[in-house]
Design an enzyme around this catalytic site. Structure first.
Site, PDB file in Angstrom:
ATOM      1  N   HIS A 244     -17.318 -42.957 -28.395  1.00 49.95           N
ATOM      2  CA  HIS A 244     -17.442 -44.551 -27.981  1.00 49.95           C
ATOM      3  C   HIS A 244     -19.181 -44.695 -27.708  1.00 49.95           C
ATOM      4  O   HIS A 244     -19.898 -45.558 -28.210  1.00 49.95           O
ATOM      5  CB  HIS A 244     -16.701 -44.790 -26.850  1.00 49.95           C
ATOM      6  CG  HIS A 244     -15.287 -44.681 -27.104  1.00 49.95           C
ATOM      7  ND1 HIS A 244     -14.604 -45.354 -27.938  1.00 49.95           N
ATOM      8  CD2 HIS A 244     -14.563 -43.756 -26.342  1.00 49.95           C
ATOM      9  CE1 HIS A 244     -13.166 -44.697 -27.842  1.00 49.95           C
ATOM     10  NE2 HIS A 244     -13.186 -44.051 -26.905  1.00 49.95           N
TER      11      HIS A 244
HETATM   12  C1  BDR Z   1     -15.313 -46.283 -22.894  1.00 54.89           C
HETATM   13  O1  BDR Z   1     -14.590 -46.092 -21.787  1.00 54.89           O
HETATM   14  C2  BDR Z   1     -15.011 -44.813 -21.176  1.00 54.89           C
HETATM   15  O2  BDR Z   1     -13.880 -44.100 -20.813  1.00 54.89           O
HETATM   16  C3  BDR Z   1     -15.766 -44.217 -22.057  1.00 54.89           C
HETATM   17  O3  BDR Z   1     -16.873 -43.481 -21.379  1.00 54.89           O
HETATM   18  C4  BDR Z   1     -16.420 -45.466 -22.962  1.00 54.89           C
HETATM   19  O4  BDR Z   1     -17.436 -46.097 -22.360  1.00 54.89           O
HETATM   20  C5  BDR Z   1     -14.335 -46.364 -24.122  1.00 54.89           C
HETATM   21  O5  BDR Z   1     -13.246 -47.340 -23.932  1.00 54.89           O
END
Ligand code: BDR
Ligand code: CA
Length: 322
Positions: free
Chosen positions: A252
């Site tokens: 992500h």
């Molecule tokens: C986002 O949520 C966090 O757990 C990850 O680091 C990322 O920024 C993904 O939904």
């Protein structure tokens, strides 16, 4: 001049990969790393950033600044089942890191917005609490004059990892984690008229990093950073195996860094975005609307809809295993 950036992070596993990428990207210069409560409590986020800087030893060490300990209006929700209790797959808790004395994240962001203005990009990898606090901040003197040249209004671009439009959420059925944790901050930013690029799950889930690839590359590289990546990603990838059915992980936050370094990697749409702040079942849900001709114009953001997967992965592996 290299493009100056601030990384605003809740310092989980994919955030850590992003920090490595950003510090190894010669196109940008990371001026500050600010922390925000999200994946773990903000003290742990700040410690994790210090750990990463010790590991990476960048030539130009960015300022580290600790940010909001909780969302604007709600209690903090963390994700230890995804990122480990320490936020780094339980690697950080095994290492001794001296506590870091820092300035406030909002103050550092404000100063950099003031001094760098349009040149500055903020890459927000966690809940948008720090940015919302900066946006809401009005110095006393200006308040008395009823003027509002807020520092964040000067920024060139904000790239925010968050939201889920046409795919299920990863925190409950409809919401993505960052916007779920602080929906009020996200809603404020989406309606602020600021130049924001949103990188939602619709795009980040188009790319998967498999465990076997990490193992293969980490063995070939055999550096301290590669060893760190191998162990820090283990629990994160096991979590995906349990919940998504593949032994690997989504990237992500690294995709948000890539979007800031090479915007041409993304296809984008200009949309009006609302974040649900009231719903009992829909907290943090993102709803997008295209402008209809004749209708009054609402604030718009750039929403990424597609990524050039091959180009991104080349960028990611070249820099991560350098
Ligand atoms: C986002 O949520 C966090 O757990 C990850 O680091 C990322 O920024 C993904 O939904
Ligand atoms: Ca994050």
């Amino acid at each position: 001049m290299l493009r100056p950036v601030i990384l605003d992070t809740d310092a989980g596993v994919d955030d850590a990969l992003s920090i490595i990428l950003a510090l190894r990207s010669p196109e940008i210069s990371v001026r500050a790393i600010t922390t925000v409560a999200g994946n773990v409590e903000v003290e742990k986020c700040t410690r994790n950033v210090a750990l990463l800087l010790n590991l990476l030893q960048p030539r130009d060490r960015p300022t580290v600044a600790r940010g909001a300990a909780k969302p604007l209006k709600r209690n903090l929700v963390t994700a230890p089942e995804v990122h480990g209790k320490d936020g780094l797959g339980n690697v950080a808790s095994r290492r001794r890191i001296a506590p870091v004395k820092t300035k406030s994240a909002v103050a550092v962001m404000g100063e950099l917005c003031d001094s760098l203005g349009q040149k500055l990009t903020i890459i927000a990898l966690g809940p948008l609490t720090n940015l919302a606090l900066l946006l809401k901040q009005k110095p006393r003197a200006l308040r008395m004059l009823k003027k509002k040249p807020r520092a964040l209004r000067k920024v060139g671009r904000i790239v925010s990892m968050g939201g889920a439009f046409h795919v299920p959420g990863n925190t409950g059925p409809v919401a993505e984690f960052n916007y779920y944790v602080d929906p009020d901050a996200a809603q404020l930013l989406m309606n602020s008229g600021l130049p924001i690029t949103v990188i939602p799950l619709d795009v980040t889930e188009q790319v998967v990093l498999m465990r076997r690839e990490v193992e293969y590359r980490a063995k070939r590289r055999a550096s301290a950073v590669a060893r760190f990546v191998l162990s820090a990603t283990k629990q994160y990838m096991r979590y995906h195996k349990r919940t998504e059915g593949f032994y690997g992980g989504y990237l992500h936050d690294p995709i948000a860094v890539a979007a800031a370094v090479f915007p041409s990697l993304m296809e984008i749409k200009k949309l009006h975005v609302e974040v649900e702040t009231e719903g009992k079942l829909t907290r943090g849900m993102t709803i997008a609307e295209s402008h209809r001709s004749g209708a009054p114009r609402k604030p718009e953001v750039h929403v990424a809809t597609k990524i050039d997967r091959e180009r991104f992965l080349r960028f990611f592996h070249e820099r991560l295993w350098k």
